[in-house]
Motif scaffolding. Structure first.
Motif, mmCIF file in Angstrom:
data_model
loop_
_atom_site.group_PDB
_atom_site.id
_atom_site.type_symbol
_atom_site.label_atom_id
_atom_site.label_comp_id
_atom_site.label_asym_id
_atom_site.label_seq_id
_atom_site.Cartn_x
_atom_site.Cartn_y
_atom_site.Cartn_z
ATOM 1 N N VAL A 8 16.864 26.140 -5.271
ATOM 2 C CA VAL A 8 17.837 27.211 -5.047
ATOM 3 C C VAL A 8 18.853 26.683 -4.040
ATOM 4 C CG1 VAL A 8 18.185 29.591 -4.280
ATOM 5 C CG2 VAL A 8 16.057 28.961 -5.454
ATOM 6 N N MET A 9 20.110 26.719 -4.423
ATOM 7 C CA MET A 9 21.168 26.224 -3.542
ATOM 8 C C MET A 9 21.840 27.414 -2.854
ATOM 9 S SD MET A 9 21.118 22.977 -4.599
ATOM 10 C CE MET A 9 22.677 22.218 -4.154
ATOM 11 N N ASN A 10 22.549 27.151 -1.782
ATOM 12 C CA ASN A 10 23.250 28.258 -1.112
ATOM 13 C C ASN A 10 24.571 28.597 -1.808
ATOM 14 O OD1 ASN A 10 24.818 26.090 -0.228
ATOM 15 N ND2 ASN A 10 25.339 27.156 1.675
ATOM 16 N N ALA A 11 24.948 27.796 -2.790
ATOM 17 C CA ALA A 11 26.174 28.072 -3.546
ATOM 18 C C ALA A 11 26.096 27.273 -4.839
ATOM 19 C CB ALA A 11 27.410 27.649 -2.749
ATOM 20 N N LEU B 141 20.722 22.679 -0.408
ATOM 21 C CA LEU B 141 19.460 23.218 -0.887
ATOM 22 C C LEU B 141 18.834 24.148 0.149
ATOM 23 C CD1 LEU B 141 17.240 22.865 -3.138
ATOM 24 C CD2 LEU B 141 16.228 21.180 -1.611
ATOM 25 N N LEU B 142 18.300 25.267 -0.297
ATOM 26 C CA LEU B 142 17.523 26.122 0.598
ATOM 27 C C LEU B 142 16.060 25.694 0.460
ATOM 28 C CD1 LEU B 142 19.175 29.526 -0.449
ATOM 29 C CD2 LEU B 142 19.737 28.149 1.559
ATOM 30 N N ASN B 143 15.500 25.146 1.519
ATOM 31 C CA ASN B 143 14.129 24.614 1.413
ATOM 32 C C ASN B 143 13.084 25.705 1.289
ATOM 33 O OD1 ASN B 143 14.704 21.771 1.737
ATOM 34 N ND2 ASN B 143 15.389 22.376 3.795
ATOM 35 N N GLN B 144 13.344 26.782 2.021
ATOM 36 C CA GLN B 144 12.324 27.814 2.075
ATOM 37 C C GLN B 144 12.997 29.168 2.255
ATOM 38 O OE1 GLN B 144 9.584 27.248 5.356
ATOM 39 N NE2 GLN B 144 9.146 29.440 5.203
ATOM 40 N N ILE B 145 12.675 30.120 1.401
ATOM 41 C CA ILE B 145 13.198 31.471 1.597
ATOM 42 C C ILE B 145 12.081 32.490 1.368
ATOM 43 C CG2 ILE B 145 15.662 31.092 1.132
ATOM 44 C CD1 ILE B 145 15.262 31.830 -1.727
ATOM 45 N N SER B 146 12.288 33.670 1.907
ATOM 46 C CA SER B 146 11.294 34.735 1.734
ATOM 47 C C SER B 146 11.522 35.416 0.389
ATOM 48 C CB SER B 146 11.436 35.754 2.857
ATOM 49 O OG SER B 146 12.714 36.364 2.773
ATOM 50 N N VAL C 1 19.664 31.553 -10.460
ATOM 51 C CA VAL C 1 18.526 30.631 -10.588
ATOM 52 C C VAL C 1 17.216 31.309 -10.915
ATOM 53 C CG1 VAL C 1 18.796 28.396 -9.515
ATOM 54 C CG2 VAL C 1 18.775 30.444 -8.098
ATOM 55 N N ILE C 2 16.978 32.487 -10.377
ATOM 56 C CA ILE C 2 15.703 33.153 -10.641
ATOM 57 C C ILE C 2 15.995 34.504 -11.283
ATOM 58 C CG2 ILE C 2 13.545 34.003 -9.641
ATOM 59 C CD1 ILE C 2 14.230 32.276 -7.163
ATOM 60 N N HIS C 3 15.339 34.789 -12.389
ATOM 61 C CA HIS C 3 15.510 36.078 -13.046
ATOM 62 C C HIS C 3 14.998 37.185 -12.101
ATOM 63 C CE1 HIS C 3 14.684 39.345 -15.870
ATOM 64 N NE2 HIS C 3 15.589 38.786 -16.645
ATOM 65 N N PRO C 4 15.814 38.235 -11.886
ATOM 66 C CA PRO C 4 15.490 39.222 -10.859
ATOM 67 C C PRO C 4 14.113 39.882 -10.985
ATOM 68 C CG PRO C 4 17.555 39.779 -11.997
ATOM 69 C CD PRO C 4 17.088 38.488 -12.545
ATOM 70 N N GLU D 150 1.470 37.852 -3.312
ATOM 71 C CA GLU D 150 1.808 36.725 -2.434
ATOM 72 C C GLU D 150 1.559 35.377 -3.096
ATOM 73 O OE1 GLU D 150 0.101 37.323 1.398
ATOM 74 O OE2 GLU D 150 1.079 39.271 1.631
ATOM 75 N N ILE D 151 1.991 35.271 -4.346
ATOM 76 C CA ILE D 151 1.891 33.994 -5.056
ATOM 77 C C ILE D 151 3.194 33.235 -4.814
ATOM 78 C CG2 ILE D 151 1.743 32.925 -7.348
ATOM 79 C CD1 ILE D 151 0.214 35.541 -8.225
ATOM 80 N N PRO D 152 3.121 32.042 -4.236
ATOM 81 C CA PRO D 152 4.368 31.325 -3.964
ATOM 82 C C PRO D 152 5.075 30.873 -5.240
ATOM 83 C CG PRO D 152 2.472 29.991 -3.330
ATOM 84 C CD PRO D 152 1.936 31.327 -3.750
ATOM 85 N N LEU D 153 6.399 30.876 -5.175
ATOM 86 C CA LEU D 153 7.224 30.426 -6.289
ATOM 87 C C LEU D 153 7.968 29.169 -5.843
ATOM 88 C CD1 LEU D 153 8.801 30.897 -9.018
ATOM 89 C CD2 LEU D 153 10.432 32.200 -7.663
ATOM 90 N N TYR D 154 7.845 28.106 -6.617
ATOM 91 C CA TYR D 154 8.601 26.890 -6.318
ATOM 92 C C TYR D 154 9.682 26.703 -7.371
ATOM 93 C CZ TYR D 154 4.416 26.120 -3.559
ATOM 94 O OH TYR D 154 3.382 26.284 -2.676
ATOM 95 N N VAL D 155 10.860 26.344 -6.921
ATOM 96 C CA VAL D 155 11.927 25.994 -7.853
ATOM 97 C C VAL D 155 12.190 24.514 -7.645
ATOM 98 C CG1 VAL D 155 14.292 26.464 -8.605
ATOM 99 C CG2 VAL D 155 12.900 28.318 -7.654
#
Ligand code: ASP
Ligand code: MG
Length: 418
Positions: free
Chosen positions: A225-228, A238-243, A257-260, A270-275
């Motif tokens: 996931v990028m910031n733009a 790149l955003l390394n880690q987001i909530s 990037v991620i379907h809402p 609380e299953i982590p999602l990696y992109v």
């Protein structure tokens, strides 16, 4: 168990499919469920088939042949031996599709749509699964329609979680490489349904939730996931880690990037999602998980082009209040116009909307009876999460700002290019 999602871009040709196998070899595949989309732009190509079908156009057959040809080329590139069982398996699926088109009696567009587009995913997973087996990775091909149960709201079906949970708990084998289709489900009569365009991410989340998976990974052609959007912004990072919360906000404002719908089920358990990048599978990518975001936040830019800015004011200078506003919103809903921003003042009410189905002219005819309507076509809506002065400067430079709205964390600007 881990859930992996591979989208259309990752399996758009033979090289892509070979790369999926390479990614699996690199990161492990013993206890994995793969959710796969239709290859490349197949869903769009099948939408064209549906259009010709309803138009009773002579081009129907050519449109079907086009989809066949595309998949056949991929098969030829992957399997030298034309006696491989995959050739028969795929032609049987095309035969089913053609049988449906020749015999269907339902005039229901949405129903027909789902029955037809589903072949994209059914065929892509058939090819991928045969290829994996051919390369010595035994796979379990699952027909997702036996697992994901939905209502009969074709093209935007709602998941029946209870039935889906029961099917998945009972019948998904662990400690193996499962392959299934994204985007599809089935209704109480076992007709095929779909979960909305780009819905395969959501399918991955549904399985992860029901399996109590260890994680979900969405494999992309970008590093995470990028910031733009790097196509429009020079210094995208790149955003390394987001909530989860931040990811939900970004998806809400239109980051694609991620379907809402994907995030909520994952957040609940609380299953982590990696992109991650399918080109460099060992890179870290972005992790979306519980807990705090890294501060300070990087400003995140989301751009929506081709928007329509509409301003309504009352003809008699009375206020636009609850009653009018609810009426206006009911109309937007009815005309399938998506509202992306709202601004209200004493006597005027402005909205920035997306008119995907070109319904504004019809709506305007109704609105104009009650309000003075001004509008500006072809405007751009910029959203900056965690804005600062220089971020604001970037989007406002050399443009006419038509409207601006600022809250604590988010700034939205509607501009016209000059
Ligand atoms: N193939 C479907 C689409 O293109 C679902 C997906 O790709 O997620 O919309
Ligand atoms: Mg797709």
């Amino acid at each position: 168990m881990r859930v992996f999602k591979f989208g259309g871009a990752s399996v758009k040709d033979a090289a892509g499919i070979k790369n999926v196998q390479h990614v699996l070899k690199t990161v492990g595949y013993e206890d994995v469920l793969l959710v796969v989309s239709a290859m490349g732009k197949t869903t769009n190509a099948l939408e064209l088939v549906i259009k010709h079908y309803f138009d009773k156009s002579a081009e129907l057959n050519a449109a079907v042949q086009e989809v066949k040809k595309y998949h056949n080329q991929i098969l030829l590139d992957l399997f030298e031996d034309e006696n491989n069982a995959v050739f028969t398996a795929v032609s049987e699926q095309f035969a089913d599709l053609e049988y449906f088109l020749a015999h269907n009696k339902s005039p229901n567009y949405n129903f027909v749509y789902d029955q037809v587009v589903s072949y994209g995913e059914l065929i892509s997973t058939t090819i991928l699964s045969h290829y994996m087996n051919f390369m010595g990775m035994a796979t379990q091909w699952l027909d997702v329609r036996n697992f994901v149960k939905t209502d009969a709201n074709y093209r935007d079906a709602e998941v029946d979680w209870e039935l889906t949970q029961a099917n998945i708990s009972k019948n998904v084998k662990r400690k193996t490489l499962n392959i299934t289709q994204g985007f599809l489900g089935s209704d109480p009569n076992n007709f095929t349904t779909t979960l909305g365009r780009e819905g395969s991410d959501y399918t991955a989340a549904i399985f992860a939730y029901c399996l109590n998976a260890e994680s979900v990974t969405i494999w992309k052609d970008v590093p995470g996931v990028m910031n733009a959007d790097p196509r429009y912004f020079e210094n995208a990072s790149l955003l390394n880690q987001i909530s989860y919360r931040e990811a939900i906000e970004l998806a809400f404002y239109g980051a694609t990037v991620i379907h809402p719908k994907t995030l909520q089920p994952l957040q609940k358990k609380e299953i982590p999602l990696y992109v991650k990048s399918f080109i460099n599978p060992l890179l870290q990518g972005t992790s979306v998980s519980k807990g705090v975001d890294l501060e300070p936040y990087l400003p995140c830019f989301i751009v929506k082009r081709n928007q329509l800015l509409i301003s309504l004011s009352s003809i008699d200078f009375s206020f636009i209040m609850e009653e009018n506003i609810s009426e206006i919103f009911a109309l937007f809903h009815q005309f399938k116009i998506k509202v992306n921003l709202i601004q209200n003042s004493a006597i005027s009410f402005s909205v920035c909307v997306e008119d995907k189905f070109n319904n504004f002219t019809a709506l305007n005819a109704i609105l104009s009876k009650k309000f003075k309507v001004d509008f500006e076509e072809n405007v751009t809506l910029y959203t900056i999460r965690h804005f600062n002065d220089s971020a604001a400067q970037t989007v406002e430079a050399n443009k006419t700002v038509l409207l601006k709205q600022v809250s604590r964390e988010t700034m939205q600007v509607v501009t016209k290019e000059v």
